[in-house]
Design a protein around this motif. Sequence first.
Motif, PDB file in Angstrom:
ATOM      1  N   ILE A  28       0.859  -1.187   0.000  1.00 40.25           N
ATOM      2  CA  ILE A  28       0.000   0.000   0.000  1.00 40.25           C
ATOM      3  C   ILE A  28       0.892   1.231   0.000  1.00 40.25           C
ATOM      4  O   ILE A  28       1.741   1.386   0.878  1.00 40.25           O
ATOM      5  N   SER A  29       0.681   2.122  -0.977  1.00 37.97           N
ATOM      6  CA  SER A  29       1.509   3.327  -1.094  1.00 37.97           C
ATOM      7  C   SER A  29       0.643   4.562  -1.317  1.00 37.97           C
ATOM      8  O   SER A  29       0.265   4.872  -2.452  1.00 37.97           O
ATOM      9  N   PRO A  30       0.323   5.303  -0.247  1.00 35.28           N
ATOM     10  CA  PRO A  30      -0.403   6.569  -0.423  1.00 35.28           C
ATOM     11  C   PRO A  30       0.464   7.557  -1.190  1.00 35.28           C
ATOM     12  O   PRO A  30       1.676   7.634  -0.970  1.00 35.28           O
ATOM     13  N   GLN A  31      -0.149   8.307  -2.094  1.00 36.69           N
ATOM     14  CA  GLN A  31       0.571   9.255  -2.937  1.00 36.69           C
ATOM     15  C   GLN A  31       0.239  10.690  -2.554  1.00 36.69           C
ATOM     16  O   GLN A  31       0.347  11.594  -3.375  1.00 36.69           O
ATOM     17  N   CYS A  32      -0.180  10.917  -1.319  1.00 37.49           N
ATOM     18  CA  CYS A  32      -0.545  12.251  -0.840  1.00 37.49           C
ATOM     19  C   CYS A  32       0.485  12.726   0.176  1.00 37.49           C
ATOM     20  O   CYS A  32       1.214  11.927   0.766  1.00 37.49           O
ATOM     21  N   GLU A  33       0.477  14.029   0.386  1.00 34.81           N
ATOM     22  CA  GLU A  33       1.388  14.640   1.344  1.00 34.81           C
ATOM     23  C   GLU A  33       1.122  14.102   2.750  1.00 34.81           C
ATOM     24  O   GLU A  33      -0.030  13.957   3.164  1.00 34.81           O
ATOM     25  N   GLU A  34       2.164  13.794   3.478  1.00 35.02           N
ATOM     26  CA  GLU A  34       2.018  13.283   4.840  1.00 35.02           C
ATOM     27  C   GLU A  34       1.279  14.301   5.697  1.00 35.02           C
ATOM     28  O   GLU A  34       1.481  15.510   5.575  1.00 35.02           O
ATOM     29  N   GLY A  35       0.380  13.798   6.536  1.00 33.79           N
ATOM     30  CA  GLY A  35      -0.384  14.677   7.414  1.00 33.79           C
ATOM     31  C   GLY A  35      -1.794  14.944   6.929  1.00 33.79           C
ATOM     32  O   GLY A  35      -2.606  15.458   7.673  1.00 33.79           O
ATOM     33  N   ASN A  36      -2.111  14.584   5.667  1.00 28.66           N
ATOM     34  CA  ASN A  36      -3.475  14.766   5.172  1.00 28.66           C
ATOM     35  C   ASN A  36      -4.406  13.792   5.888  1.00 28.66           C
ATOM     36  O   ASN A  36      -4.043  12.645   6.137  1.00 28.66           O
ATOM     37  N   VAL A  37      -5.615  14.235   6.186  1.00 25.61           N
ATOM     38  CA  VAL A  37      -6.600  13.377   6.837  1.00 25.61           C
ATOM     39  C   VAL A  37      -7.023  12.267   5.903  1.00 25.61           C
ATOM     40  O   VAL A  37      -7.138  11.118   6.290  1.00 25.61           O
ATOM     41  N   SER A  38      -7.275  12.593   4.651  1.00 27.56           N
ATOM     42  CA  SER A  38      -7.668  11.584   3.675  1.00 27.56           C
ATOM     43  C   SER A  38      -6.802  11.719   2.436  1.00 27.56           C
ATOM     44  O   SER A  38      -6.169  12.737   2.217  1.00 27.56           O
ATOM     45  N   CYS A  39      -6.789  10.643   1.651  1.00 21.03           N
ATOM     46  CA  CYS A  39      -5.982  10.633   0.432  1.00 21.03           C
ATOM     47  C   CYS A  39      -6.753   9.881  -0.653  1.00 21.03           C
ATOM     48  O   CYS A  39      -7.165   8.741  -0.444  1.00 21.03           O
ATOM     49  N   ASP A  40      -6.963  10.512  -1.790  1.00 24.54           N
ATOM     50  CA  ASP A  40      -7.680   9.906  -2.909  1.00 24.54           C
ATOM     51  C   ASP A  40      -6.739   9.251  -3.913  1.00 24.54           C
ATOM     52  O   ASP A  40      -7.167   8.823  -4.977  1.00 24.54           O
TER      53      ASP A  40
END
Length: 114
Positions: A28-40
């Motif tokens: 699993i690799s989120p591609q959003c900036e660290e600290g965001n509540v949610s990531c699309d």
Amino acid sequence: MKRLLAIALWSGTASAAVLETPHYVVDISPQCEEGNVSCDRVAYQGKSKRSGQAITLEGRTWHSRCADGVTPCRFLGYRFENGNVTYYVHEDGRLRVVRGCDHVLVDEQGTWRR
């Protein structure tokens, strides 16, 4: 405030993690900036230990909703869709794959490796 809430709920949201279940390995690799509540923009790379077949999906974080019914509250994990099949990767390490509304294809408990 939202950034602090996300960090407090699960600090691993914005960093890559690997879930290993008895029959699958899922990256699993989120591609959003660290600290965001949610990531699309979350990448899912899953591989069957039995067959070696792999699948890559795009998805998002999955949250319960706060009392207002809109604001994301508690981090639950990740959700990925592939046609009428939904892949749920729970924060506690459960991999659940469901076809349609209720036909469970996979339901396995795993261990996170960070």
